[in-house]
Write a protein that holds these residues in place. Structure first.
Motif, PDB file in Angstrom:
ATOM      1  N   MET A 152       0.772  -1.256   0.091  1.00  0.00           N
ATOM      2  CA  MET A 152       0.054   0.059  -0.244  1.00  0.00           C
ATOM      3  C   MET A 152       0.808   1.095   0.073  1.00  0.00           C
ATOM      4  SD  MET A 152      -3.089  -1.083   2.795  1.00  0.00           S
ATOM      5  CE  MET A 152      -4.118  -2.456   2.346  1.00  0.00           C
ATOM      6  N   LEU A 153       1.879   1.209   0.761  1.00  0.00           N
ATOM      7  CA  LEU A 153       2.898   2.419   0.974  1.00  0.00           C
ATOM      8  C   LEU A 153       3.626   2.789  -0.492  1.00  0.00           C
ATOM      9  CD1 LEU A 153       3.900   1.844   4.448  1.00  0.00           C
ATOM     10  CD2 LEU A 153       2.507   3.522   3.712  1.00  0.00           C
ATOM     11  N   ILE A 154       3.844   1.649  -1.066  1.00  0.00           N
ATOM     12  CA  ILE A 154       4.615   1.689  -2.469  1.00  0.00           C
ATOM     13  C   ILE A 154       3.741   2.743  -3.307  1.00  0.00           C
ATOM     14  CG2 ILE A 154       5.300   0.779  -4.595  1.00  0.00           C
ATOM     15  CD1 ILE A 154       5.880  -1.626  -2.894  1.00  0.00           C
ATOM     16  N   LYS A 155       2.230   2.775  -3.140  1.00  0.00           N
ATOM     17  CA  LYS A 155       1.545   3.598  -4.105  1.00  0.00           C
ATOM     18  C   LYS A 155       1.606   4.962  -3.855  1.00  0.00           C
ATOM     19  CE  LYS A 155      -1.922   0.063  -4.528  1.00  0.00           C
ATOM     20  NZ  LYS A 155      -3.374  -0.454  -4.286  1.00  0.00           N
ATOM     21  N   ILE A 156       2.264   5.438  -2.467  1.00  0.00           N
ATOM     22  CA  ILE A 156       2.364   6.687  -1.858  1.00  0.00           C
ATOM     23  C   ILE A 156       3.424   7.327  -2.469  1.00  0.00           C
ATOM     24  CG2 ILE A 156       2.224   8.181  -0.007  1.00  0.00           C
ATOM     25  CD1 ILE A 156      -0.056   6.093  -0.278  1.00  0.00           C
ATOM     26  N   ASP A 157       3.156   8.858  -3.386  1.00  0.00           N
ATOM     27  CA  ASP A 157       4.357   9.460  -3.718  1.00  0.00           C
ATOM     28  C   ASP A 157       4.267  10.675  -2.987  1.00  0.00           C
ATOM     29  OD1 ASP A 157       6.064  10.964  -5.227  1.00  0.00           O
ATOM     30  OD2 ASP A 157       4.714  11.383  -7.005  1.00  0.00           O
ATOM     31  N   PHE A 158       5.359  10.987  -2.034  1.00  0.00           N
ATOM     32  CA  PHE A 158       5.528  11.854  -1.108  1.00  0.00           C
ATOM     33  C   PHE A 158       5.857  13.314  -2.091  1.00  0.00           C
ATOM     34  CE2 PHE A 158       5.939   8.637   1.822  1.00  0.00           C
ATOM     35  CZ  PHE A 158       5.175   9.051   2.586  1.00  0.00           C
ATOM     36  N   GLY A 159       6.297  13.105  -3.270  1.00  0.00           N
ATOM     37  CA  GLY A 159       6.470  14.322  -4.044  1.00  0.00           C
ATOM     38  C   GLY A 159       5.072  14.920  -4.518  1.00  0.00           C
ATOM     39  N   ALA A 160       4.147  14.268  -4.283  1.00  0.00           N
ATOM     40  CA  ALA A 160       2.714  14.969  -4.587  1.00  0.00           C
ATOM     41  C   ALA A 160       2.431  15.971  -3.668  1.00  0.00           C
ATOM     42  CB  ALA A 160       1.723  13.815  -4.459  1.00  0.00           C
ATOM     43  N   MET A 161       3.000  16.198  -2.286  1.00  0.00           N
ATOM     44  CA  MET A 161       2.774  17.129  -1.401  1.00  0.00           C
ATOM     45  C   MET A 161       2.977  18.606  -2.098  1.00  0.00           C
ATOM     46  SD  MET A 161       3.932  15.701   2.286  1.00  0.00           S
ATOM     47  CE  MET A 161       5.558  15.230   1.932  1.00  0.00           C
ATOM     48  N   GLY A 162       3.752  18.585  -3.114  1.00  0.00           N
ATOM     49  CA  GLY A 162       4.106  19.749  -3.653  1.00  0.00           C
ATOM     50  C   GLY A 162       2.565  20.293  -4.241  1.00  0.00           C
ATOM     51  N   GLN A 163       1.736  19.572  -4.390  1.00  0.00           N
ATOM     52  CA  GLN A 163       0.317  20.049  -4.825  1.00  0.00           C
ATOM     53  C   GLN A 163      -0.581  20.526  -3.977  1.00  0.00           C
ATOM     54  OE1 GLN A 163      -1.121  17.150  -7.934  1.00  0.00           O
ATOM     55  NE2 GLN A 163       0.780  16.049  -7.406  1.00  0.00           N
ATOM     56  N   VAL A 164      -0.086  20.461  -2.783  1.00  0.00           N
ATOM     57  CA  VAL A 164      -0.807  20.915  -1.614  1.00  0.00           C
ATOM     58  C   VAL A 164      -1.360  22.230  -1.614  1.00  0.00           C
ATOM     59  CG1 VAL A 164      -1.100  21.399   0.802  1.00  0.00           C
ATOM     60  CG2 VAL A 164       0.110  19.326   0.051  1.00  0.00           C
ATOM     61  N   ALA A 165      -0.779  23.315  -2.131  1.00  0.00           N
ATOM     62  CA  ALA A 165      -1.291  24.596  -2.307  1.00  0.00           C
ATOM     63  C   ALA A 165      -2.342  24.561  -3.156  1.00  0.00           C
ATOM     64  CB  ALA A 165      -0.002  25.347  -2.673  1.00  0.00           C
ATOM     65  N   GLY A 166      -2.371  23.909  -4.210  1.00  0.00           N
ATOM     66  CA  GLY A 166      -3.636  23.953  -5.102  1.00  0.00           C
ATOM     67  C   GLY A 166      -4.847  23.528  -4.646  1.00  0.00           C
ATOM     68  N   HIS A 167      -4.716  22.570  -3.647  1.00  0.00           N
ATOM     69  CA  HIS A 167      -6.088  22.270  -2.944  1.00  0.00           C
ATOM     70  C   HIS A 167      -6.100  22.670  -1.536  1.00  0.00           C
ATOM     71  CE1 HIS A 167      -7.074  19.924  -6.642  1.00  0.00           C
ATOM     72  NE2 HIS A 167      -5.682  19.384  -6.546  1.00  0.00           N
ATOM     73  N   TRP A 168      -5.845  23.741  -0.977  1.00  0.00           N
ATOM     74  CA  TRP A 168      -5.404  24.058   0.360  1.00  0.00           C
ATOM     75  C   TRP A 168      -6.856  23.940   0.975  1.00  0.00           C
ATOM     76  CZ3 TRP A 168      -7.946  28.159   2.695  1.00  0.00           C
ATOM     77  CH2 TRP A 168      -8.520  29.085   2.083  1.00  0.00           C
ATOM     78  N   ARG A 169      -7.789  24.381   0.504  1.00  0.00           N
ATOM     79  CA  ARG A 169      -9.268  24.149   1.262  1.00  0.00           C
ATOM     80  C   ARG A 169      -9.480  22.834   1.705  1.00  0.00           C
ATOM     81  NH1 ARG A 169     -12.847  28.082  -2.341  1.00  0.00           N
ATOM     82  NH2 ARG A 169     -11.535  27.016  -4.019  1.00  0.00           N
ATOM     83  N   GLY A 170      -9.515  21.920   0.633  1.00  0.00           N
ATOM     84  CA  GLY A 170     -10.126  20.645   0.680  1.00  0.00           C
ATOM     85  C   GLY A 170      -8.967  19.942   1.583  1.00  0.00           C
ATOM     86  N   ILE A 171      -7.713  20.196   1.525  1.00  0.00           N
ATOM     87  CA  ILE A 171      -6.557  19.572   2.267  1.00  0.00           C
ATOM     88  C   ILE A 171      -6.775  20.084   3.762  1.00  0.00           C
ATOM     89  CG2 ILE A 171      -4.083  19.831   2.959  1.00  0.00           C
ATOM     90  CD1 ILE A 171      -4.470  18.236   0.655  1.00  0.00           C
ATOM     91  N   GLY A 172      -7.130  21.388   3.809  1.00  0.00           N
ATOM     92  CA  GLY A 172      -7.315  21.944   5.254  1.00  0.00           C
ATOM     93  C   GLY A 172      -8.434  21.173   5.987  1.00  0.00           C
ATOM     94  N   VAL A 173      -9.515  21.129   5.236  1.00  0.00           N
ATOM     95  CA  VAL A 173     -10.765  20.363   5.983  1.00  0.00           C
ATOM     96  C   VAL A 173     -10.401  18.830   6.341  1.00  0.00           C
ATOM     97  CG1 VAL A 173     -13.023  19.486   5.152  1.00  0.00           C
ATOM     98  CG2 VAL A 173     -12.527  21.668   4.571  1.00  0.00           C
ATOM     99  N   THR A 174      -9.831  18.103   5.368  1.00  0.00           N
ATOM    100  CA  THR A 174      -9.275  16.753   5.913  1.00  0.00           C
ATOM    101  C   THR A 174      -8.432  16.811   6.726  1.00  0.00           C
ATOM    102  OG1 THR A 174      -9.643  16.479   3.480  1.00  0.00           O
ATOM    103  CG2 THR A 174      -8.871  14.574   4.709  1.00  0.00           C
ATOM    104  N   LEU A 175      -7.484  17.591   7.090  1.00  0.00           N
ATOM    105  CA  LEU A 175      -6.384  17.524   7.935  1.00  0.00           C
ATOM    106  C   LEU A 175      -7.199  17.929   9.160  1.00  0.00           C
ATOM    107  CD1 LEU A 175      -3.500  19.310   6.544  1.00  0.00           C
ATOM    108  CD2 LEU A 175      -3.740  16.870   6.930  1.00  0.00           C
ATOM    109  N   PHE A 176      -8.181  18.816   9.322  1.00  0.00           N
ATOM    110  CA  PHE A 176      -8.968  19.294  10.347  1.00  0.00           C
ATOM    111  C   PHE A 176      -9.712  18.149  10.838  1.00  0.00           C
ATOM    112  CE2 PHE A 176     -13.249  20.677  11.938  1.00  0.00           C
ATOM    113  CZ  PHE A 176     -12.688  21.350  13.311  1.00  0.00           C
TER     114      PHE A 176
END
Length: 354
Positions: A71-95
């Protein structure tokens, strides 16, 4: 991240696999098989249970790595660079994931396990059941979210970035959150075992998985896809084998009080629906696109039950109520999440009518 990596790490189809679709059925069969085998072959289960080093059961540890690493092989930590583009959805989920879900589960556990259902549960396991519920809620889901996102037509790159960020946070936040909530619930926190579990079942598997991921991409996208697809059934099989062992040890308690599983399912079901609904409504209030709100709600509600099972076994043992509570989470997860997916899909027109 290259274009090839983006396409490879995004969900590849909108079809849930055979194993995943019927996971609840397999779990139910494992309950029956584990209970029966535990009654018929108690000596074998005692031998397996004794195969420990520093409180880590070696057969179960191996199964858990087989469970988690694909399961962890599927995770690309480089994708965190896209966080700014979805900051509201990201913020809701983290909350929801880190500030609502673990605490709401602790509250639901206190209400249902320690009070409403206490008369029907073994009194010496009440704290352990609550601990298992807390472990379940403190671990945000990872790879299964790819499936839920596919089914609700979610933005694949939001899903990637959210999962990568959650995994990065989990490395440092899982132990403190669990320790805090166990302390608030007056449950003794075995910090050395908890920290060891985080290392064994989060940090080390993440490092191994990312090394394998890098090696696979070095051989091309086709190799990556082929290997990830081939490893999927092994992950589910390892989970099911772990459950057979767990229910082999839990057999007497289940035979004597089969109502336990149903009672523990109630707070788990409520917390999934509560957190999914909260995340979905918050996203709508903030004007987030439906293709982001759907996976945001699903990530906010689902659990990394493989990690929860592993940690519960490490902290409290095979025979514990904590281990049983996390397994009930596996039993509940798939049908409830499919229900949430259906609600998200059917409500798209309402969601976009604001």
């Amino acid at each position: 991240m290259s274009t090839a990596q983006k396409s490879a790490t995004a969900p590849q189809s909108g079809v849930i696999s055979f194993f995943e679709r019927y996971l609840t059925v397999w779990v139910a069969l494992c309950i029956v098989a584990g209970v029966l085998l535990g009654q018929w072959l108690p000596g074998i289960f005692r031998t397996i249970g004794a195969m420990e080093v520093a409180q880590v059961n070696l057969p179960v540890g191996l199964l858990i790595w087989i469970m988690i690493i694909p399961m962890l092989i599927k995770i690309d930590f480089g994708a965190m660079g896209q966080v700014a583009g979805h900051w509201r959805g990201i913020g809701v989920t983290l909350f929801v994931n880190w500030l609502v879900k673990p605490f709401s589960m602790a509250l639901l556990g206190w209400i249902f396990v320690r009070h409403l259902f206490a008369a029907w549960l073994p009194s010496d396991q009440l704290d352990s059941y609550i601990a298992g519920l807390i472990l379940l809620a403190a671990a945000p889901c990872t790879a299964m979210v790819f499936v839920w996102s596919q089914l609700c037509k979610g933005d694949p790159y939001f899903t990637l970035s959210q999962i990568a960020l959650n995994d990065a946070i989990m490395v440092v936040a899982f132990a403190p959150v669990v320790g805090l909530l166990l302390g608030l619930s007056s449950i003794t926190v075995p910090w050395d075992t908890l920290i060891t579990s985080v290392g064994l079942y989060i940090v080390v598997p993440v490092l191994i998985a990312q090394g394998i991921r890098k090696a696979l991409f070095a051989r091309g996208e086709a190799t990556y896809k082929s290997v990830v697809s081939a490893l999927g059934p092994y992950s589910i099989t390892a989970l099911l084998a772990t459950l057979v062992l767990l229910f082999g040890f839990q057999g007497n308690a289940i035979v004597e009080q089969p109502l336990i599983i149903l009672l523990l399912a109630v707070p788990i079901l409520l917390q999934v629906l509560l957190n999914a609904g909260l995340a979905y409504l918050l996203n709508r209030k903030l004007g987030v696109a439906h293709c982001v709100a759907g996976p945001s709600a699903l990530i906010g509600a689902s659990n990394f039950f493989e990690l929860a099972v592993a940690t519960a076994i490490s902290l409290f043992g095979f025979h514990s109520g904590a281990a049983l509570a996390t397994v009930v989470g596996v039993l509940v997860e798939v049908p409830v999440m499919l229900f949430v997916v259906g609600v998200v899909n059917r409500s798209e027109r309402w969601y976009e009518s604001q």
